[in-house]
Design an enzyme around this catalytic site. Structure first.
Site, PDB file in Angstrom:
ATOM      1  N   HIS A 310     -11.191  -0.446   3.005  1.00 31.47           N
ATOM      2  CA  HIS A 310     -11.636   0.944   3.012  1.00 31.47           C
ATOM      3  C   HIS A 310     -10.637   1.764   3.809  1.00 31.47           C
ATOM      4  CE1 HIS A 310     -14.175   4.471   3.576  1.00 31.47           C
ATOM      5  NE2 HIS A 310     -14.791   4.051   2.497  1.00 31.47           N
ATOM      6  N   ASP A 367     -19.242  -1.088  -2.506  1.00 36.60           N
ATOM      7  CA  ASP A 367     -19.221  -1.471  -3.916  1.00 36.60           C
ATOM      8  C   ASP A 367     -19.349  -2.967  -4.133  1.00 36.60           C
ATOM      9  OD1 ASP A 367     -18.814   1.160  -4.932  1.00 36.60           O
ATOM     10  OD2 ASP A 367     -16.825   1.065  -4.045  1.00 36.60           O
TER      11      ASP A 367
HETATM   12  C1  LIG Z   1     -10.052   1.196  -0.540  1.00 39.11           C
HETATM   13  C2  LIG Z   1      -8.533   1.121  -0.536  1.00 39.11           C
HETATM   14  C3  LIG Z   1      -8.024   1.983  -1.715  1.00 39.11           C
HETATM   15  C4  LIG Z   1      -8.011   1.694   0.789  1.00 39.11           C
HETATM   16  O1  LIG Z   1      -6.647   1.834   0.678  1.00 39.11           O
HETATM   17  P1  LIG Z   1      -5.666   2.275   1.883  1.00 39.11           P
HETATM   18  O2  LIG Z   1      -6.443   2.804   3.016  1.00 39.11           O
HETATM   19  O3  LIG Z   1      -4.641   3.166   1.272  1.00 39.11           O
HETATM   20  O4  LIG Z   1      -5.051   0.921   2.373  1.00 39.11           O
HETATM   21  P2  LIG Z   1      -3.707   0.281   1.836  1.00 39.11           P
HETATM   22  O5  LIG Z   1      -3.649   0.348   0.356  1.00 39.11           O
HETATM   23  O6  LIG Z   1      -2.578   0.909   2.599  1.00 39.11           O
HETATM   24  O7  LIG Z   1      -3.905  -1.229   2.311  1.00 39.11           O
HETATM   25  C5  LIG Z   1      -3.524  -1.717   3.572  1.00 39.11           C
HETATM   26  C6  LIG Z   1      -3.076  -3.164   3.393  1.00 39.11           C
HETATM   27  O8  LIG Z   1      -4.187  -3.960   2.964  1.00 39.11           O
HETATM   28  C7  LIG Z   1      -3.938  -4.504   1.668  1.00 39.11           C
HETATM   29  N1  LIG Z   1      -5.191  -4.330   0.918  1.00 39.11           N
HETATM   30  C8  LIG Z   1      -6.052  -3.271   0.984  1.00 39.11           C
HETATM   31  N2  LIG Z   1      -7.111  -3.499   0.208  1.00 39.11           N
HETATM   32  C9  LIG Z   1      -6.929  -4.708  -0.363  1.00 39.11           C
HETATM   33  C10 LIG Z   1      -7.701  -5.468  -1.260  1.00 39.11           C
HETATM   34  N3  LIG Z   1      -8.867  -5.026  -1.716  1.00 39.11           N
HETATM   35  N4  LIG Z   1      -7.218  -6.666  -1.673  1.00 39.11           N
HETATM   36  C11 LIG Z   1      -6.034  -7.104  -1.205  1.00 39.11           C
HETATM   37  N5  LIG Z   1      -5.274  -6.434  -0.334  1.00 39.11           N
HETATM   38  C12 LIG Z   1      -5.710  -5.239   0.070  1.00 39.11           C
HETATM   39  C13 LIG Z   1      -2.811  -3.676   1.078  1.00 39.11           C
HETATM   40  O9  LIG Z   1      -2.082  -4.434   0.132  1.00 39.11           O
HETATM   41  C14 LIG Z   1      -2.016  -3.370   2.318  1.00 39.11           C
HETATM   42  O10 LIG Z   1      -1.299  -4.518   2.651  1.00 39.11           O
HETATM   43  P3  LIG Z   1       0.154  -4.364   3.363  1.00 39.11           P
HETATM   44  O11 LIG Z   1      -0.113  -3.723   4.696  1.00 39.11           O
HETATM   45  O12 LIG Z   1       0.677  -5.772   3.473  1.00 39.11           O
HETATM   46  O13 LIG Z   1       0.990  -3.504   2.445  1.00 39.11           O
HETATM   47  C15 LIG Z   1      -8.039  -0.336  -0.681  1.00 39.11           C
HETATM   48  O14 LIG Z   1      -8.556  -1.128   0.385  1.00 39.11           O
HETATM   49  C16 LIG Z   1      -8.420  -0.953  -2.012  1.00 39.11           C
HETATM   50  O15 LIG Z   1      -7.684  -0.793  -2.991  1.00 39.11           O
HETATM   51  N6  LIG Z   1      -9.593  -1.676  -2.100  1.00 39.11           N
HETATM   52  C17 LIG Z   1     -10.051  -2.212  -3.345  1.00 39.11           C
HETATM   53  C18 LIG Z   1     -10.753  -1.148  -4.146  1.00 39.11           C
HETATM   54  C19 LIG Z   1     -12.106  -0.792  -3.584  1.00 39.11           C
HETATM   55  O16 LIG Z   1     -12.927  -1.655  -3.284  1.00 39.11           O
HETATM   56  N7  LIG Z   1     -12.359   0.526  -3.483  1.00 39.11           N
HETATM   57  C20 LIG Z   1     -13.657   1.044  -3.036  1.00 39.11           C
HETATM   58  C21 LIG Z   1     -13.552   1.727  -1.718  1.00 39.11           C
HETATM   59  S1  LIG Z   1     -15.169   2.185  -1.157  1.00 39.11           S
END
Ligand SMILES: CC(C)(COP(=O)(O)OP(=O)(O)OC[C@H]1O[C@@H](n2cnc3c(N)ncnc32)[C@H](O)[C@@H]1OP(=O)(O)O)[C@@H](O)C(=O)NCCC(=O)NCCS
Length: 433
Positions: A310, A367
């Site tokens: 998140h 979710d």
């Molecule tokens: C929610 C989300 C978009 C937040 O994204 P964010 O704050 O931009 O975080 P980032 O994308 O920068 O992720 C940080 C790190 O964790 C990793 N990461 C984040 N979510 C991940 C996941 N669900 N699975 C695997 N790796 C994940 C990223 O690859 C990144 O790794 P790095 O530091 O080695 O590059 C992201 O966690 C995600 O895509 N989750 C899955 C989708 C989801 O469940 N969304 C509903 C949210 S309520």
């Protein structure tokens, strides 16, 4: 604005020139550097992709502490609201900044009843979508179209806001249920004023001329809880989309329609659908968790574990905790055995003990378990994000209203750092190689 800076400032030195930037603090201790005059005073903007470090507004609606896993609507703990309130009470709270008394709740309920039907001409729209059209695209189109049928709102957006809010909150569930009925080729079921908000929705979804739907109180209670948990979440992607469109003077229906489109994406509200698809894939793969964990960690693979991580929470999502507890209860009441629940529990266990996820603070979010409850309630997977939208609607409206009433609001218009070609000499078509 309840900002408090106590005269404290941050110092910024650029090429030996010193600038003072006011510090501001929210009532719960959120800290920010006020850069509203930065560009004017220094010639510099800030570079912040995805707005990870930027507060786009001040707000009185929702407080969340991502480190401690705290979520409150209008000051009330999400745990209390989810356990003790009706969804429409929470909708009222978000819209009016107070919990309704009995009278207020009754008149809100009456308004919702009065606006449950949609204009009959709109019903023809459903016929023109292909049979397997996405319910999210239908929802966004239909909500946008409401503007044409109920244009009063545009004359004085804030004066008619109560009426428009009730209209939207009531009609969206009718639109959602109708789109489902159309997609499966069943006759539409009209709303009934004798049923509760959630009961009415379930009846419109599942009643048929040959098999009356029995509205079970446990099912209504589960849906009520899920909608409350979704009702607001401060400046997330879809809420920011609602505010962004509204900031240009866009009408409420257009702004909400934009929010629905933003919610649709798999990184946001679409994640609940993606979770079920992922759990099904793991199931088909003979519960080969390792394969999916490896894919999620592989930087060359775009796959992510849906339902984990998140932007704001660095610990358990408090909504996820409530849903996980509710999951056991509702599945046993409905006598549903879902193998995906075991897979979800095992996957969570693995993730919580894996260094990759632990070191990045990746915990289950709302979710992760919500889809399993929706499945148990009989809601098809492609309607999950629509369910999220039904829940989030009061929050979107409250945020839109707050933005329009806030004298500080300016049109949302971020800057950029241009990295394209410098000025180039134009080449006519004949001269281009
Ligand atoms: C929610 C989300 C978009 C937040 O994204 P964010 O704050 O931009 O975080 P980032 O994308 O920068 O992720 C940080 C790190 O964790 C990793 N990461 C984040 N979510 C991940 C996941 N669900 N699975 C695997 N790796 C994940 C990223 O690859 C990144 O790794 P790095 O530091 O080695 O590059 C992201 O966690 C995600 O895509 N989750 C899955 C989708 C989801 O469940 N969304 C509903 C949210 S309520």
């Amino acid at each position: 604005m309840s900002e408090n800076n106590n005269g404290r400032t941050a110092e910024l030195i650029i090429d030996g020139n010193r600038f003072e930037l006011p510090l501001i603090e929210g009532v719960e201790g959120d800290k920010a550097i006020d850069i509203r005059d930065l560009l004017r005073d220094t010639g510099y903007t800030v570079f912040d992709t995805g707005y990870k470090n930027s507060a786009s507004c001040s707000s009185t609606i929702t407080f969340l502490d991502g480190k401690k896993g705290i979520l409150r609507y209008r000051g009330y703990a999400i745990e209390d609201l989810a356990e003790k309130c009706l969804f429409i009470e929470v909708a009222y709270l978000l819209l009016h900044n107070k919990l309704p008394n009995r009278e207020e709740l009754e008149s809100f309920r009456t308004l919702l009843e009065q606006h449950a039907l949609i204009h009959e001409d709109m019903i023809h729209f459903f016929d023109k979508f292909p049979p397997n059209a996405s319910p999210m695209s239908i929802l966004s189109v239909m909500v946008n179209s409401l503007h044409n049928f109920y244009p009063e709102m545009s004359a004085d957006p804030l004066e008619n806001i109560d009426m428009t809010a009730s209209r939207l909150i009531s009609k969206i569930r009718t639109i959602a249920a109708f789109s489902y009925k159309k997609s499966i080729g069943q006759p539409l079921v009209y709303p009934r004023n004798d049923l509760s908000y959630c009961g009415n929705f379930l009846n419109m979804m599942f009643n048929t001329p040959v098999r009356p739907y029995i509205v079970l109180p446990e099912v209504v209670a589960a849906l009520n809880k899920l909608l409350i948990l979704h009702a607001d979440h401060e400046q997330n992607c879809s809420t920011s989309a609602v505010r962004l469109v509204g900031s240009s003077g866009g009408n409420l229906y257009a702004s909400i329609s934009a929010g629905i489109n933003a919610l649709w994406g798999p990184l946001h509200g679409g994640a609940n659908e993606a979770v079920i698809q992922m759990l099904e894939a793991i199931h088909k793969d003979n519960n080969d968790y390792k394969k999916y964990i490896a894919k999620a960690k592989d930087k060359n693979d775009p796959f992510r574990l849906s339902g984990f991580g998140h932007r704001v929470y660095r610990t358990f999502d408090p909504r996820g905790k409530i849903i996980k507890d509710a999951c056991d209860g509702i599945l046993s009441v409905l006598n549903v055995q879902d193998p995906l629940l075991d897979i979800a529990r095992n996957l969570e266990e693995i993730v919580l003990n894996d260094d990759y996820f632990v070191s990045r603070n990746l915990y289950p979010n709302i979710d992760f378990y919500s889809g399993i409850i929706y499945r148990a309630l009989g809601i098809p997977t492609n309607m999950f994000t629509v369910m999220f939208a039904l829940g989030r609607l009061p929050g979107w409206i409250a945020q839109w209203r707050e933005m329009r009433e806030d004298k500080e609001t300016k049109i949302y218009r971020p800057r950029q750092i241009y990295i394209g070609f410098p000025a180039r000499k134009f080449v006519s078509l004949a001269e281009r190689s």
